[in-house]
Design a protein around this motif. Structure first.
Motif, PDB file in Angstrom:
ATOM      1  N   ARG A  88      -2.771  -2.451  -9.252  1.00  0.00           N
ATOM      2  CA  ARG A  88      -3.376  -1.834  -8.073  1.00  0.00           C
ATOM      3  C   ARG A  88      -3.998  -2.901  -7.173  1.00  0.00           C
ATOM      4  NH1 ARG A  88      -5.490   4.163  -9.059  1.00  0.00           N
ATOM      5  NH2 ARG A  88      -3.829   4.876 -10.431  1.00  0.00           N
ATOM      6  N   LEU A  89      -3.942  -2.630  -5.873  1.00  0.00           N
ATOM      7  CA  LEU A  89      -4.447  -3.585  -4.893  1.00  0.00           C
ATOM      8  C   LEU A  89      -5.972  -3.559  -4.836  1.00  0.00           C
ATOM      9  CD1 LEU A  89      -3.461  -5.587  -2.644  1.00  0.00           C
ATOM     10  CD2 LEU A  89      -3.856  -3.717  -1.038  1.00  0.00           C
ATOM     11  N   THR A  90      -6.560  -4.755  -4.866  1.00  0.00           N
ATOM     12  CA  THR A  90      -8.001  -4.925  -4.685  1.00  0.00           C
ATOM     13  C   THR A  90      -8.210  -5.909  -3.534  1.00  0.00           C
ATOM     14  OG1 THR A  90      -8.220  -6.844  -6.156  1.00  0.00           O
ATOM     15  CG2 THR A  90      -8.325  -4.654  -7.192  1.00  0.00           C
ATOM     16  N   LYS A 140      -0.848   1.581  -5.148  1.00  0.00           N
ATOM     17  CA  LYS A 140      -2.166   2.160  -4.899  1.00  0.00           C
ATOM     18  C   LYS A 140      -3.236   1.084  -4.882  1.00  0.00           C
ATOM     19  CE  LYS A 140      -1.121   6.571  -7.161  1.00  0.00           C
ATOM     20  NZ  LYS A 140      -1.545   7.525  -8.200  1.00  0.00           N
ATOM     21  N   THR A 141      -4.379   1.427  -4.293  1.00  0.00           N
ATOM     22  CA  THR A 141      -5.551   0.567  -4.394  1.00  0.00           C
ATOM     23  C   THR A 141      -6.230   0.881  -5.726  1.00  0.00           C
ATOM     24  OG1 THR A 141      -7.072   2.161  -3.397  1.00  0.00           O
ATOM     25  CG2 THR A 141      -5.874   0.664  -1.891  1.00  0.00           C
ATOM     26  N   SER A 168      -3.176   5.459  -1.283  1.00  0.00           N
ATOM     27  CA  SER A 168      -1.772   5.061  -1.177  1.00  0.00           C
ATOM     28  C   SER A 168      -1.182   5.559   0.134  1.00  0.00           C
ATOM     29  CB  SER A 168      -0.962   5.625  -2.355  1.00  0.00           C
ATOM     30  OG  SER A 168      -0.984   7.040  -2.340  1.00  0.00           O
ATOM     31  N   MET A 196     -10.123  -4.798   3.572  1.00  0.00           N
ATOM     32  CA  MET A 196      -8.950  -3.961   3.349  1.00  0.00           C
ATOM     33  C   MET A 196      -8.815  -3.039   4.563  1.00  0.00           C
ATOM     34  SD  MET A 196      -8.110  -1.520   0.022  1.00  0.00           S
ATOM     35  CE  MET A 196      -8.199  -2.891  -1.117  1.00  0.00           C
ATOM     36  N   ALA A 217      -4.831  -6.123   2.255  1.00  0.00           N
ATOM     37  CA  ALA A 217      -6.113  -6.628   1.764  1.00  0.00           C
ATOM     38  C   ALA A 217      -6.034  -8.133   1.580  1.00  0.00           C
ATOM     39  CB  ALA A 217      -6.471  -5.952   0.442  1.00  0.00           C
TER      40      ALA A 217
END
Length: 199
Positions: free
Chosen positions: A28-30, A105-106, A111, A153, A186
């Motif tokens: 997941r995106l951070t 997804k984050t 999403s 982000m 991000a």
């Protein structure tokens, strides 16, 4: 023999749990990365992981503007994910739609396709809503800053009338249930602010 027979039911009960743990959950995106892909990584390391620039050429490599900023991708393992390289280092990760229908997804679960209302509820009070630079009221920027201001982000949203034409809706004073996330990104705050990729 008897001990083996006692352990057999326990193994049968554990097997489904082990299989559940082995599910291929996407990273997941951070603010700082996507799983093992981390902001600050060198281009050389990312290339060893299968990322490349399909448009790279001897001419582009000699161009100072290209060297300063360009994108890498790996559509086989990371479809829809694009990595911005600035002076040889990863500074931003862009997530867009992809043909493989992979849903990125984050960390909080946001999403592509989610409404502004849904995204804002995930980040309870932390999202700033701003106008989209190109779509006016037909789109928004949902902006999330890290506590120290180093990372950012941005979720881009848009709405349509069903035929693909953009239309003007309520100004971005608050979350709009008719606007949906089209892409998000991000990384370091400066590069994430760039509106047109490297520019």
């Amino acid at each position: 023999m008897r001990m083996k027979a006692l352990f057999r039911p326990a193994i049968l009960l554990l097997a489904p749990l082990l299989l559940l743990g082995a599910t291929d959950e996407k990273p997941r995106l951070t603010f700082q990365g996507l799983g093992s892909i981390e902001i600050g990584m060198s281009e050389a390391v990312l290339q060893k992981r299968g990322f490349s620039d399909p448009d790279r050429s001897a001419v582009s490599q000699a161009d100072l503007e290209y060297a300063a900023c360009h994108y890498l991708s790996n559509e086989t393992e990371y479809p829809g994910v694009h990595l911005m390289i600035n002076d040889g280092l990863l500074v931003r990760i862009d997530i867009g739609a992809n043909d493989a229908a992979i849903v990125w997804k984050t960390l909080s679960g946001a999403s592509i396709g989610m409404t502004e209302t849904e995204v804002v509820s995930l980040y309870d009070g932390w999202i700033k809503i701003d106008h989209h630079p190109y779509l006016d009221d037909a789109g928004s920027y949902l902006i999330l800053d890290s506590s120290e201001g180093l990372y950012k982000m941005i979720f881009e949203t848009a709405t349509s009338d069903g035929s693909g034409e953009q239309f003007s809706s309520e100004p971005s004073r608050g979350p709009n249930a008719n606007k949906r996330v089209t892409d998000f990104r991000a990384g370091l705050a400066g590069p994430v602010n760039y509106i047109e990729g490297c520019s």
